[in-house]
Motif scaffolding. Structure first.
Motif, PDB file in Angstrom:
ATOM      1  N   ARG A  44       1.052  -1.206  -0.115  1.00 29.08           N
ATOM      2  CA  ARG A  44      -0.172   0.051   0.008  1.00 29.08           C
ATOM      3  C   ARG A  44       0.923   0.926  -0.235  1.00 29.08           C
ATOM      4  NH1 ARG A  44       2.032   2.086   3.665  1.00 29.08           N
ATOM      5  NH2 ARG A  44       1.675   1.488   5.942  1.00 29.08           N
ATOM      6  N   PHE A  65      -4.719   1.085  -1.982  1.00 24.67           N
ATOM      7  CA  PHE A  65      -4.116   0.082  -1.510  1.00 24.67           C
ATOM      8  C   PHE A  65      -4.335  -0.980  -3.700  1.00 24.67           C
ATOM      9  CE2 PHE A  65      -6.515   0.134   2.073  1.00 24.67           C
ATOM     10  CZ  PHE A  65      -4.828  -0.828   2.667  1.00 24.67           C
ATOM     11  N   ARG A  72      -8.248   5.017   2.271  1.00 25.88           N
ATOM     12  CA  ARG A  72      -9.288   4.107   3.600  1.00 25.88           C
ATOM     13  C   ARG A  72      -8.200   5.767   4.372  1.00 25.88           C
ATOM     14  NH1 ARG A  72      -7.863  -1.432   6.412  1.00 25.88           N
ATOM     15  NH2 ARG A  72      -6.173   0.002   7.864  1.00 25.88           N
ATOM     16  N   SER A 118     -13.816   1.943   8.104  1.00 25.93           N
ATOM     17  CA  SER A 118     -13.597   0.595   7.596  1.00 25.93           C
ATOM     18  C   SER A 118     -14.107   0.524   5.962  1.00 25.93           C
ATOM     19  CB  SER A 118     -14.350  -0.625   7.955  1.00 25.93           C
ATOM     20  OG  SER A 118     -15.434   0.575   9.032  1.00 25.93           O
ATOM     21  N   SER A 120     -13.961   2.935   2.365  1.00 22.30           N
ATOM     22  CA  SER A 120     -13.312   3.557   2.006  1.00 22.30           C
ATOM     23  C   SER A 120     -13.842   4.784   1.054  1.00 22.30           C
ATOM     24  CB  SER A 120     -12.444   2.955   0.509  1.00 22.30           C
ATOM     25  OG  SER A 120     -11.894   1.907   1.046  1.00 22.30           O
ATOM     26  N   ASN A 237      -7.341  -6.021   4.548  1.00 21.29           N
ATOM     27  CA  ASN A 237      -7.291  -5.440   3.119  1.00 21.29           C
ATOM     28  C   ASN A 237      -6.752  -6.789   2.145  1.00 21.29           C
ATOM     29  OD1 ASN A 237      -8.054  -2.648   4.722  1.00 21.29           O
ATOM     30  ND2 ASN A 237      -8.569  -2.246   2.372  1.00 21.29           N
ATOM     31  N   ARG A 239      -5.034  -8.358  -1.447  1.00 18.59           N
ATOM     32  CA  ARG A 239      -5.293  -8.011  -2.961  1.00 18.59           C
ATOM     33  C   ARG A 239      -5.052  -9.660  -3.668  1.00 18.59           C
ATOM     34  NH1 ARG A 239      -0.122  -8.086  -6.326  1.00 18.59           N
ATOM     35  NH2 ARG A 239       0.944  -7.878  -3.958  1.00 18.59           N
ATOM     36  N   GLN A 254      -2.822  -6.900   2.258  1.00 17.55           N
ATOM     37  CA  GLN A 254      -2.760  -5.367   3.010  1.00 17.55           C
ATOM     38  C   GLN A 254      -1.985  -4.731   3.399  1.00 17.55           C
ATOM     39  OE1 GLN A 254      -4.996  -4.147  -1.004  1.00 17.55           O
ATOM     40  NE2 GLN A 254      -2.985  -3.896  -1.862  1.00 17.55           N
ATOM     41  N   THR A 256      -4.668  -4.927   8.402  1.00 22.50           N
ATOM     42  CA  THR A 256      -5.124  -6.032   8.808  1.00 22.50           C
ATOM     43  C   THR A 256      -5.206  -5.821  10.186  1.00 22.50           C
ATOM     44  OG1 THR A 256      -5.540  -8.206   9.840  1.00 22.50           O
ATOM     45  CG2 THR A 256      -3.230  -7.239   9.124  1.00 22.50           C
ATOM     46  N   GLN A 292      -8.390  -6.002  -5.666  1.00 24.22           N
ATOM     47  CA  GLN A 292      -7.779  -5.755  -4.802  1.00 24.22           C
ATOM     48  C   GLN A 292      -9.680  -5.027  -3.681  1.00 24.22           C
ATOM     49  OE1 GLN A 292      -8.498  -2.499  -2.902  1.00 24.22           O
ATOM     50  NE2 GLN A 292      -7.752  -3.285  -0.796  1.00 24.22           N
ATOM     51  N   ASN A 293      -9.657  -5.776  -2.801  1.00 27.32           N
ATOM     52  CA  ASN A 293     -10.536  -5.799  -1.806  1.00 27.32           C
ATOM     53  C   ASN A 293     -10.809  -5.429  -0.612  1.00 27.32           C
ATOM     54  OD1 ASN A 293     -13.882  -5.166  -1.585  1.00 27.32           O
ATOM     55  ND2 ASN A 293     -14.915  -6.349  -2.600  1.00 27.32           N
ATOM     56  N   ASN A 294     -11.926  -5.620   0.516  1.00 25.11           N
ATOM     57  CA  ASN A 294     -11.308  -5.525   1.940  1.00 25.11           C
ATOM     58  C   ASN A 294     -12.987  -6.759   2.774  1.00 25.11           C
ATOM     59  OD1 ASN A 294     -13.686  -3.898   3.446  1.00 25.11           O
ATOM     60  ND2 ASN A 294     -12.440  -2.847   1.666  1.00 25.11           N
TER      61      ASN A 294
END
Length: 300
Positions: A44, A65, A72, A118, A120, A237, A239, A254, A256, A292-294
């Motif tokens: 990141r 990210f 974020r 939490s 974006s 997060n 990837r 990425q 946590t 990429q996501n969370n």
């Protein structure tokens, strides 16, 4: 009994003369006490700055990210304490952009209390029509959000944080064009380190797109039992490297808020269930890409 008490209080309030509406509290305005700094990490890019000093010191971080206008937010300092552990915060990149409601968790950054967002955010929220399209979970990944112009980035002068803070906070950021451009450069370098063809990704005819909603990749039974018993939420997060055939080939954490075994559970689940329509270059040829996501685990 409690319901009757509440009802009676409401009736009394309605029969009384209406008091004058109290003026909203003036925000605490903090000037920058450092320059913007960009931190290059493996997974990141972080844009950060200090505002105020002494007991009024506040740290602002914007983590990105992947290539995107989203980041974020984390805001930390002794002025941040709130009795609310989670909810939605009101933020605004002013003076011209609209106020946004962004989900947050109360936590700590080192020894300082912090709001860890939490969800974006961008410096401006999507338009009404874009938000409506994003509510269609089946097609949310395909919604194209119009970019924020350089002129709008230059016009920003502050970040205002209201609810849940008892006293609103205004950080005098100044123009955000330069800092956001530096963050973009960091992200280009980050992609190169992942083995991604940066130039081809600037002209993709299709990005790597999930074949089914990502919400189906992780189910409640994937939540580690030990953490379930402890009642602990988590924000992770991740990837994925996505091959030309649309199959994920690697998972990378990425950022946590939880121990490694929790991160391992996230990667195990998404690697098992995630499938994609592959990224396509300008000529329509599939190529190695990323997604990429969370994941936000929370208990009811």
């Amino acid at each position: 009994m409690a319901k009757s008490l509440v009802a009676s209080l409401i009736i009394v309030a309605l029969t009384m003369s209406s008091p004058a509406i109290a003026a909203a509290p003036a925000p605490l305005v903090l000037k920058p006490t450092s320059s913007w700094q960009v931190n290059y990490a493996e997974e990141r890019c972080r844009l950060g700055r200090q505002f105020g000093d002494g007991k009024q010191t506040v740290l602002l971080f914007m983590d990105r990210f992947s290539p995107s206008e989203y980041f974020r937010l984390t805001i930390a300092g002794k002025r941040i304490p709130t009795s609310v552990q989670k909810g939605e915060a009101n933020i605004q990149f002013g003076p011209s952009e609209q106020e946004q409601k962004i989900a947050f968790l109360a936590g700590n950054l080192g020894k300082e209390p912090a709001l860890i967002f939490s969800s974006s955010a961008r410096v401006a929220p999507p338009s009404g029509s874009e938000l409506l399209a994003m509510k269609d979970r089946e097609n949310a990944e395909r919604v194209v959000i119009q970019p924020i112009s350089e002129d709008r980035q230059k016009a920003i002068r502050y970040l205002r944080v209201g609810k849940p803070l008892q006293k609103p906070l205004m950080l005098e950021t100044g123009s955000m064009r330069g800092p956001l451009a530096a963050l973009d450069t960091c992200i280009d370098n980050l992609l190169s380190s992942w083995g991604i063809d940066v130039e081809k990704h600037k002209t993709l005819s299709q990005r790597a797109t999930p074949l089914e909603p990502p919400g189906k990749w992780i189910v409640s039974s994937d939540y580690p039992i030990a953490m379930l018993a402890a009642g602990q939420p988590a924000l992770v997060n991740f990837r994925l490297t996505v091959g030309p055939d649309g199959m994920p080939t690697a998972c990378h954490i990425q950022a946590t808020t939880r121990p490694k075994f929790f991160d391992d559970a996230v990667c195990k689940s998404v690697m098992r269930r995630a499938r994609f329509s592959p990224a396509l270059d300008a000529q329509g040829q599939p190529l190695v890409s990323y997604y990429q996501n969370n994941v936000y685990f929370r208990l009811p």
